[in-house]
Design a protein around this motif. Structure first.
Motif, PDB file in Angstrom:
ATOM      1  N   GLY A 205       0.757  -1.297   0.197  1.00  0.00           N
ATOM      2  CA  GLY A 205       0.060  -0.073  -0.338  1.00  0.00           C
ATOM      3  C   GLY A 205       0.931   1.182   0.198  1.00  0.00           C
ATOM      4  N   VAL A 206       0.162   2.410  -0.453  1.00  0.00           N
ATOM      5  CA  VAL A 206       0.875   3.611  -0.528  1.00  0.00           C
ATOM      6  C   VAL A 206       0.157   4.798   0.338  1.00  0.00           C
ATOM      7  CG1 VAL A 206       1.706   5.347  -2.197  1.00  0.00           C
ATOM      8  CG2 VAL A 206       1.647   3.242  -2.827  1.00  0.00           C
ATOM      9  N   TRP A 207       0.904   5.139   1.145  1.00  0.00           N
ATOM     10  CA  TRP A 207       0.561   6.367   1.967  1.00  0.00           C
ATOM     11  C   TRP A 207       1.425   7.705   1.949  1.00  0.00           C
ATOM     12  CZ3 TRP A 207      -3.479   5.244   5.957  1.00  0.00           C
ATOM     13  CH2 TRP A 207      -3.698   3.950   6.180  1.00  0.00           C
ATOM     14  N   LEU A 208       0.542   8.934   2.398  1.00  0.00           N
ATOM     15  CA  LEU A 208       1.168  10.042   2.659  1.00  0.00           C
ATOM     16  C   LEU A 208       0.873  10.340   4.026  1.00  0.00           C
ATOM     17  CD1 LEU A 208       0.035  12.361  -0.413  1.00  0.00           C
ATOM     18  CD2 LEU A 208       2.267  11.411  -0.039  1.00  0.00           C
ATOM     19  N   SER A 209       2.038  10.841   4.588  1.00  0.00           N
ATOM     20  CA  SER A 209       2.047  10.788   6.044  1.00  0.00           C
ATOM     21  C   SER A 209       3.048  11.911   6.626  1.00  0.00           C
ATOM     22  CB  SER A 209       2.614   9.278   6.637  1.00  0.00           C
ATOM     23  OG  SER A 209       2.482   9.298   7.830  1.00  0.00           O
TER      24      SER A 209
ATOM     25  N   ASN B  14      -1.508  10.721  11.554  1.00  0.00           N
ATOM     26  CA  ASN B  14      -1.978  11.901  10.598  1.00  0.00           C
ATOM     27  C   ASN B  14      -1.405  11.217   9.101  1.00  0.00           C
ATOM     28  OD1 ASN B  14      -2.594  14.215   9.052  1.00  0.00           O
ATOM     29  ND2 ASN B  14      -0.899  15.289   9.973  1.00  0.00           N
ATOM     30  N   SER B  15      -2.193  10.544   8.606  1.00  0.00           N
ATOM     31  CA  SER B  15      -1.668   9.501   7.199  1.00  0.00           C
ATOM     32  C   SER B  15      -2.784   9.727   6.498  1.00  0.00           C
ATOM     33  CB  SER B  15      -1.170   8.360   7.439  1.00  0.00           C
ATOM     34  OG  SER B  15       0.111   8.384   8.529  1.00  0.00           O
ATOM     35  N   ARG B  16      -2.639   9.643   5.088  1.00  0.00           N
ATOM     36  CA  ARG B  16      -3.764   9.338   4.177  1.00  0.00           C
ATOM     37  C   ARG B  16      -3.475   8.391   3.298  1.00  0.00           C
ATOM     38  NH1 ARG B  16      -6.708  14.065   0.732  1.00  0.00           N
ATOM     39  NH2 ARG B  16      -7.904  12.640  -0.738  1.00  0.00           N
TER      40      ARG B  16
ATOM     41  N   LEU C 175       5.103   6.695   2.152  1.00  0.00           N
ATOM     42  CA  LEU C 175       5.238   5.409   2.666  1.00  0.00           C
ATOM     43  C   LEU C 175       4.860   4.390   1.738  1.00  0.00           C
ATOM     44  CD1 LEU C 175       3.854   5.872   6.413  1.00  0.00           C
ATOM     45  CD2 LEU C 175       6.195   6.266   5.890  1.00  0.00           C
ATOM     46  N   LEU C 176       5.639   3.296   1.597  1.00  0.00           N
ATOM     47  CA  LEU C 176       5.145   2.119   1.148  1.00  0.00           C
ATOM     48  C   LEU C 176       5.011   1.049   2.195  1.00  0.00           C
ATOM     49  CD1 LEU C 176       4.800   0.614  -1.538  1.00  0.00           C
ATOM     50  CD2 LEU C 176       7.078  -0.114  -1.774  1.00  0.00           C
ATOM     51  N   THR C 177       3.913   0.353   2.499  1.00  0.00           N
ATOM     52  CA  THR C 177       3.665  -0.582   3.282  1.00  0.00           C
ATOM     53  C   THR C 177       3.147  -2.031   2.800  1.00  0.00           C
ATOM     54  OG1 THR C 177       1.505   0.301   3.629  1.00  0.00           O
ATOM     55  CG2 THR C 177       2.927   1.429   4.771  1.00  0.00           C
TER      56      THR C 177
ATOM     57  N   VAL D 172       5.782  -0.694   7.564  1.00  0.00           N
ATOM     58  CA  VAL D 172       6.535   0.144   6.627  1.00  0.00           C
ATOM     59  C   VAL D 172       7.567  -0.789   6.105  1.00  0.00           C
ATOM     60  CG1 VAL D 172       7.737   2.170   6.319  1.00  0.00           C
ATOM     61  CG2 VAL D 172       5.605   2.100   7.968  1.00  0.00           C
ATOM     62  N   VAL D 173       7.613  -0.732   4.617  1.00  0.00           N
ATOM     63  CA  VAL D 173       8.863  -1.027   3.976  1.00  0.00           C
ATOM     64  C   VAL D 173       9.773  -0.255   3.351  1.00  0.00           C
ATOM     65  CG1 VAL D 173       9.380  -2.838   1.915  1.00  0.00           C
ATOM     66  CG2 VAL D 173       7.261  -3.131   3.314  1.00  0.00           C
ATOM     67  N   LEU D 174       9.360   1.020   2.886  1.00  0.00           N
ATOM     68  CA  LEU D 174      10.230   1.808   2.524  1.00  0.00           C
ATOM     69  C   LEU D 174       9.348   3.335   2.671  1.00  0.00           C
ATOM     70  CD1 LEU D 174      10.986   0.691  -1.209  1.00  0.00           C
ATOM     71  CD2 LEU D 174      12.584   0.848   0.746  1.00  0.00           C
TER      72      LEU D 174
END
Length: 340
Positions: A251-255, A260-262, A294-296, A309-311
């Motif tokens: 998955g991909v996140w902005l954080s 407080n992440s999207r 974030l790449l999770t 969290v992977v990257l």
């Protein structure tokens, strides 16, 4: 010296067991194998001729071995001396050379060694049976091929890492193609825009992606926030990832923080054996203000907080040399992906 009969008369068709050996033969084998005695030492201990000790040992080993088809009695005696540790260094070398070149000799030696093994002490293991010379050569050839292949993969990995982390022009080209074509043929983390445009894409932000602190993973990657016309896009490339498994997805996140992440969405195309990932997706309005990408690894269908969290990487304005397509230097993204 006792006269020896022909191999067929001496070696039984059916292998004997240790328990069925005559007491004197079994005792000789036990003293030779468990205590590491020599023929000469047993001769003095038993007060019999050294030749008689050797013959008892040879007869016992021959009885325990298989029918010696293709192996003469002289050779079985030689192999017996080898297995019982009763040879000089030069004799051992000669026996090993014979076994390397004789399939029948190796077969007899291996079967007999398996029968003798229960008598051998843990501190005095039986000598190994060498492989055929061709097998040894083939093994070394295979090792050389594996070594060459490993070096090739390592060189490729290093080259791929340089291309990945420095390949700004490639990523921009991918984003441009996918945004113009609608992106139906590539993985994405959100719905890809369908409106076609000829506007020049502009890089608003970039993030070098690395494993979290303390992680032993070798994965790395790079991400770019791109604007083309009125559409924002996110391009991610990564390598060294674990392959996708059933029940989880990337998955991909902005954080800014875990609270407080999207969540932008899942990477739809699974990561295969090569460990690489490439994703291009649209960014919705209102995704500015986030400092980190974030790449999770996610195991829930609708995650509310980032999973494993992977990257991760801080989103920053690109260097002036990057400049986006066409060479224009974009404004900094203001701490996050800029909206139009």
């Amino acid at each position: 010296m006792t006269l020896r009969g022909a191999p067929a008369a001496r070696v039984p068709a059916v292998m004997a067991s240790l328990e069925s050996l005559p007491a004197d033969q079994r005792a000789v084998l036990q003293l030779l194998l468990k205590q590491g005695k020599s023929y000469e030492e047993l001769s003095a201990l038993l007060r019999i001729d050294t030749t008689a000790v050797r013959e008892r040992a040879h007869d016992a080993v021959a009885a325990l071995g298989p029918e010696s088809a293709g192996v003469s009695s002289d050779r079985t005696d030689e192999i017996a001396d080898y297995l019982l540790g009763q040879q000089s260094a030069s004799q051992r070398a000669a026996t090993r050379e014979y076994l390397e070149g004789s399939a029948a000799g190796r077969a007899w030696a291996r079967t007999t060694a398996g029968t003798l093994k229960p008598l051998a002490g843990e501190d005095l293991p039986l000598p190994d049976i060498p492989a055929e010379r061709a097998e040894v050569d083939e093994a070394f050839d295979a090792l050389d091929r594996r070594t060459a292949r490993r070096d090739e993969v390592q060189r490729s990995s290093k080259t791929g890492s340089l291309l990945l982390l420095g390949g700004l022009g490639i990523v921009v080209a991918v984003v441009l193609i996918l945004l113009l074509s609608g992106g139906d043929d590539d993985p994405d983390t959100a719905s890809t825009p369908q409106t076609q445009t000829t506007a020049t894409p502009q890089i608003l932000g970039q993030a070098d992606l690395n494993p979290p602190e303390g992680s032993d993973d070798d994965a790395d990657g790079v991400a770019f926030v791109v604007r083309q016309g009125g559409q924002l896009g996110l391009a991610i490339q990564a390598q060294g990832l674990a392959r996708s498994r059933e029940g989880s997805a990337y998955g991909v996140w902005l954080s800014n923080s875990p609270g407080n992440s999207r969540f932008l969405g899942f990477i739809q195309t699974p990561v295969g054996e090569n460990g690489t990932l490439q994703s291009v997706s649209a960014l919705e309005q209102g995704t500015d203000g986030f400092r980190e990408l974030l790449l999770t690894r996610e195991s829930q269908e609708n995650p509310e907080r980032p999973g494993n969290v992977v990257l991760r990487g801080q989103i920053a304005a690109p260097s002036p040399e990057a400049g986006g397509a066409g060479g224009a230097t974009p404004a900094p993204p203001g701490g996050g992906a800029q909206t139009a």
